[in-house]
Design an enzyme around this catalytic site. Structure first.
Site, PDB file in Angstrom:
ATOM      1  N   GLU A 247      33.445  27.132   0.729  1.00 40.15           N
ATOM      2  CA  GLU A 247      33.603  25.700   0.991  1.00 40.15           C
ATOM      3  C   GLU A 247      34.871  25.162   0.340  1.00 40.15           C
ATOM      4  O   GLU A 247      35.141  25.450  -0.831  1.00 40.15           O
ATOM      5  CB  GLU A 247      32.394  24.926   0.454  1.00 40.15           C
ATOM      6  CG  GLU A 247      31.092  25.305   1.143  1.00 40.15           C
ATOM      7  CD  GLU A 247      29.920  24.391   0.773  1.00 40.15           C
ATOM      8  OE1 GLU A 247      28.958  24.358   1.542  1.00 40.15           O
ATOM      9  OE2 GLU A 247      29.978  23.721  -0.277  1.00 40.15           O
TER      10      GLU A 247
ATOM     11  N   ARG B  27      24.721  32.972   1.255  1.00 40.34           N
ATOM     12  CA  ARG B  27      23.566  33.093   2.167  1.00 40.34           C
ATOM     13  C   ARG B  27      23.983  32.565   3.534  1.00 40.34           C
ATOM     14  O   ARG B  27      25.070  32.024   3.684  1.00 40.34           O
ATOM     15  CB  ARG B  27      22.430  32.238   1.641  1.00 40.34           C
ATOM     16  CG  ARG B  27      22.905  30.800   1.429  1.00 40.34           C
ATOM     17  CD  ARG B  27      21.819  29.821   1.147  1.00 40.34           C
ATOM     18  NE  ARG B  27      22.347  28.586   0.606  1.00 40.34           N
ATOM     19  CZ  ARG B  27      22.874  27.597   1.292  1.00 40.34           C
ATOM     20  NH1 ARG B  27      22.986  27.696   2.610  1.00 40.34           N
ATOM     21  NH2 ARG B  27      23.313  26.497   0.709  1.00 40.34           N
TER      22      ARG B  27
ATOM     23  N   ARG C 124      21.429  17.628  12.616  1.00 35.29           N
ATOM     24  CA  ARG C 124      20.220  17.947  11.851  1.00 35.29           C
ATOM     25  C   ARG C 124      19.199  16.858  12.127  1.00 35.29           C
ATOM     26  O   ARG C 124      19.468  15.676  11.869  1.00 35.29           O
ATOM     27  CB  ARG C 124      20.516  17.978  10.360  1.00 35.29           C
ATOM     28  CG  ARG C 124      21.468  19.076   9.956  1.00 35.29           C
ATOM     29  CD  ARG C 124      21.470  19.216   8.454  1.00 35.29           C
ATOM     30  NE  ARG C 124      22.494  20.148   8.028  1.00 35.29           N
ATOM     31  CZ  ARG C 124      22.523  20.717   6.832  1.00 35.29           C
ATOM     32  NH1 ARG C 124      21.586  20.447   5.941  1.00 35.29           N
ATOM     33  NH2 ARG C 124      23.492  21.546   6.519  1.00 35.29           N
TER      34      ARG C 124
HETATM   35  P1  ADP Z   1      26.363  21.164  -3.946  1.00 33.88           P
HETATM   36  O1  ADP Z   1      26.387  22.606  -4.278  1.00 33.88           O
HETATM   37  O2  ADP Z   1      25.452  20.354  -4.824  1.00 33.88           O
HETATM   38  O3  ADP Z   1      26.164  20.907  -2.488  1.00 33.88           O
HETATM   39  P2  ADP Z   1      29.268  20.924  -3.697  1.00 33.88           P
HETATM   40  O4  ADP Z   1      30.195  21.325  -4.790  1.00 33.88           O
HETATM   41  O5  ADP Z   1      29.140  21.858  -2.540  1.00 33.88           O
HETATM   42  O6  ADP Z   1      27.826  20.611  -4.330  1.00 33.88           O
HETATM   43  O7  ADP Z   1      29.685  19.492  -3.129  1.00 33.88           O
HETATM   44  C1  ADP Z   1      28.903  18.799  -2.202  1.00 33.88           C
HETATM   45  C2  ADP Z   1      29.712  17.675  -1.584  1.00 33.88           C
HETATM   46  O8  ADP Z   1      30.166  16.778  -2.598  1.00 33.88           O
HETATM   47  C3  ADP Z   1      30.994  18.116  -0.894  1.00 33.88           C
HETATM   48  O9  ADP Z   1      30.759  18.499   0.417  1.00 33.88           O
HETATM   49  C4  ADP Z   1      31.817  16.852  -0.956  1.00 33.88           C
HETATM   50  O10 ADP Z   1      31.426  15.922   0.017  1.00 33.88           O
HETATM   51  C5  ADP Z   1      31.461  16.305  -2.308  1.00 33.88           C
HETATM   52  N1  ADP Z   1      32.407  16.781  -3.342  1.00 33.88           N
HETATM   53  C6  ADP Z   1      32.293  17.879  -4.121  1.00 33.88           C
HETATM   54  N2  ADP Z   1      33.316  17.982  -4.970  1.00 33.88           N
HETATM   55  C7  ADP Z   1      34.122  16.944  -4.745  1.00 33.88           C
HETATM   56  C8  ADP Z   1      35.346  16.470  -5.316  1.00 33.88           C
HETATM   57  N3  ADP Z   1      35.945  17.109  -6.319  1.00 33.88           N
HETATM   58  N4  ADP Z   1      35.897  15.340  -4.813  1.00 33.88           N
HETATM   59  C9  ADP Z   1      35.292  14.667  -3.797  1.00 33.88           C
HETATM   60  N5  ADP Z   1      34.138  15.036  -3.240  1.00 33.88           N
HETATM   61  C10 ADP Z   1      33.550  16.160  -3.699  1.00 33.88           C
END
Ligand code: ADP
Length: 460
Positions: free
Chosen positions: A276, A293, A339
């Site tokens: 991601e 996964r 979804r």
């Molecule tokens: P989780 O594992 O809890 O899903 P993620 O790190 O994948 O957390 O982040 C989930 C969502 O949060 C991302 O898709 C994005 O929308 C937002 N996000 C995460 N990190 C950042 C960041 N540094 N700045 C802005 N938005 C973020």
């Protein structure tokens, strides 16, 4: 090839895995909690075994309960699906110790990517871009968080080192905010993951969530199947996903894809996975995490690439090499996934109950993955995702039109769903033009309700 595969999951993904196994000639064993006695996956599998009471901790999250089913029923493979134990290194290891094939990566890769500060360090060393953030193993004390905040400059995002599902995440716009929110995020992380370790990351405004599908075999060979744009999120949780990303260019795809493949190869990752990134408006991109996964949204990649990802995951776990090469990967048209949640579209609160009348849309380019049937009781105990509607067409415009027709055709009575929200999204000019970021739904939900005549046919 495996003879008998146990599915350590429920709902739409359990059914998806049963279908893939049927095509491969593999027998399936479903597991279920007492709340899921009448669930469709139980009826569809070759065998089914009750593994405990409704509470997920005592059934779908119980490694001893699942392992005893695996051994009693003689499964030679286990597919964890998504959610539940799918990113639990101990579960993958328990399978290996019992000489049962785990359809997924090795336990150490699950653990590595589950420790987000560690994953960040490895990516940085491998030259995969990351956002400025906490260094080292993360922070547990407020004073260290305040130091990081001052160094990074506000706004910053407080994240849980063991994070997932958007839990333990808070945006801090100032030092005062960080003082207030850090303990709250930490308490949430403690409750959800049993961990007080947090990290800070520079908060990127108006970014898009763009993730790459990775497929890697046991010979350290990895390739990507392009990207998905998952920017439409509520409380950091995805609502609608599409492939390709509307602002993708072949050059950017090549750069991001290369970084994603490197992320997998540098650790020797095997099986399917997702890298991601956040894509900034200036075209720069940053690694945020790797999911070890199959993803909920894997279907859009399947539609545009013609690859069955669940089948691939099973074949790789059985030792097969990759069935295609990077330059053979082609992208055809556009796909969007909606979804469908059992929830009140106004409040977003869960809406469990008995499904009175279910009609799923069909036709060319319309795919529905669901565990619903007439008379089925949607339980209160689990994730409210009850269906995924995936449309595929020659281009994004055509996919949007196809989606509108399909969502209008969809009938689910007895419970409330978010189908009306999807229809409103499809009417939005910014969405139609592909102009959005992860903030899109926040803004959107504040917009006034459309006039009655513009409100689309009742879907639920
Ligand atoms: P989780 O594992 O809890 O899903 P993620 O790190 O994948 O957390 O982040 C989930 C969502 O949060 C991302 O898709 C994005 O929308 C937002 N996000 C995460 N990190 C950042 C960041 N540094 N700045 C802005 N938005 C973020």
């Amino acid at each position: 090839m495996f003879k008998k595969l146990l599915i350590a999951n429920r709902g739409t993904i359990a059914i998806r895995i049963i279908r893939a196994c049927r095509e491969l000639g593999i027998k399936t064993i479903a597991v279920y909690s007492t709340a899921d006695r009448d669930a469709l996956h139980v009826q569809m599998a070759d065998e089914a075994v009750c593994i405990g009471p409704a509470a997920a901790e005592d059934s779908y999250l119980s490694i001893p309960a699942i392992m005893s089913a695996v051994l009693t029923y003689g499964a030679d493979a286990v597919h964890p699906g998504y959610g539940f134990l799918s990113e639990n290194g101990d579960f993958a290891e328990a399978c290996r110790r019992s000489n049962v094939n785990f359809v997924g990566p090795r336990a150490r890769h699950i653990r590595l990517m589950g420790d987000k500060p560690r994953a960040r360090r490895i990516m940085k060393r491998a030259g995969v871009p990351i956002l400025p953030g906490s260094e080292g193993t993360g922070v547990t004390e407020l004073r260290d968080a305040l130091n990081d905040g001052a160094r990074l400059g506000y706004p910053v995002l407080i994240k849980a080192a063991a994070g997932g599902g958007g839990k333990g995440m808070r945006i801090a716009t100032s030092e005062a905010d960080l003082r207030k929110l850090f303990p709250l995020a930490q308490a949430e992380s403690m409750a959800a993951f049993g961990s007080r370790t947090m990290y800070l990351e520079k908060y990127l405004q108006e970014a898009r969530h763009v993730e790459f599908q990775i497929v890697a075999d046991n010979n350290r060979k990895a390739l990507h199947l392009g990207e998905r744009d998952c920017s439409l999120q509520r409380r950091h949780q995805k609502v609608l996903e599409e492939a390709p990303c509307p602002v993708m260019t072949p050059r950017l795809r090549a750069r991001m894809g290369k970084a994603a493949v490197r992320a997998a190869e540098v650790v020797g990752y095997a099986n399917v996975g997702t890298v991601e990134f956040l894509l900034a408006p200036d075209g720069e991109f940053y690694f945020i995490e790797m999911n070890t996964r199959i993803q909920v949204e894997h279907g859009v990649t399947e539609m545009v690439t013609g690859t069955d990802l669940v089948r691939e995951s099973i074949l790789i776990a059985a030792g097969a090499p990759l069935s295609l090469r990077q330059r053979e990967v082609e992208f055809d048209g556009a796909a969007i996934e909606f979804r469908v949640y059992a929830e009140d579209p106004e409040t977003g609160l869960p809406s469990p109950g008995i499904v009175a009348n279910h009609h799923a849309p069909g036709g060319l380019g319309v795919r529905v993955e669901t565990a619903l049937y007439d008379g089925y009781r949607v339980p209160v105990h689990y994730d409210p995702l009850i269906a995924k509607l995936i449309v595929h067409a020659s281009d994004r415009r055509a996919a949007i039109n196809r989606a509108k027709a399909a969502l209008h055709e969809y009938v689910i009575q007895g419970i409330k769903t978010n189908i009306p929200l999807h229809l409103r999204i499809l009417e939005d000019e910014d969405f139609v033009q592909g102009r959005f970021s992860t903030n899109f739904l926040k803004r959107f939900e504040r917009r006034p309700e459309p006039a009655p005549e513009a409100r689309l046919a009742k879907a639920s």
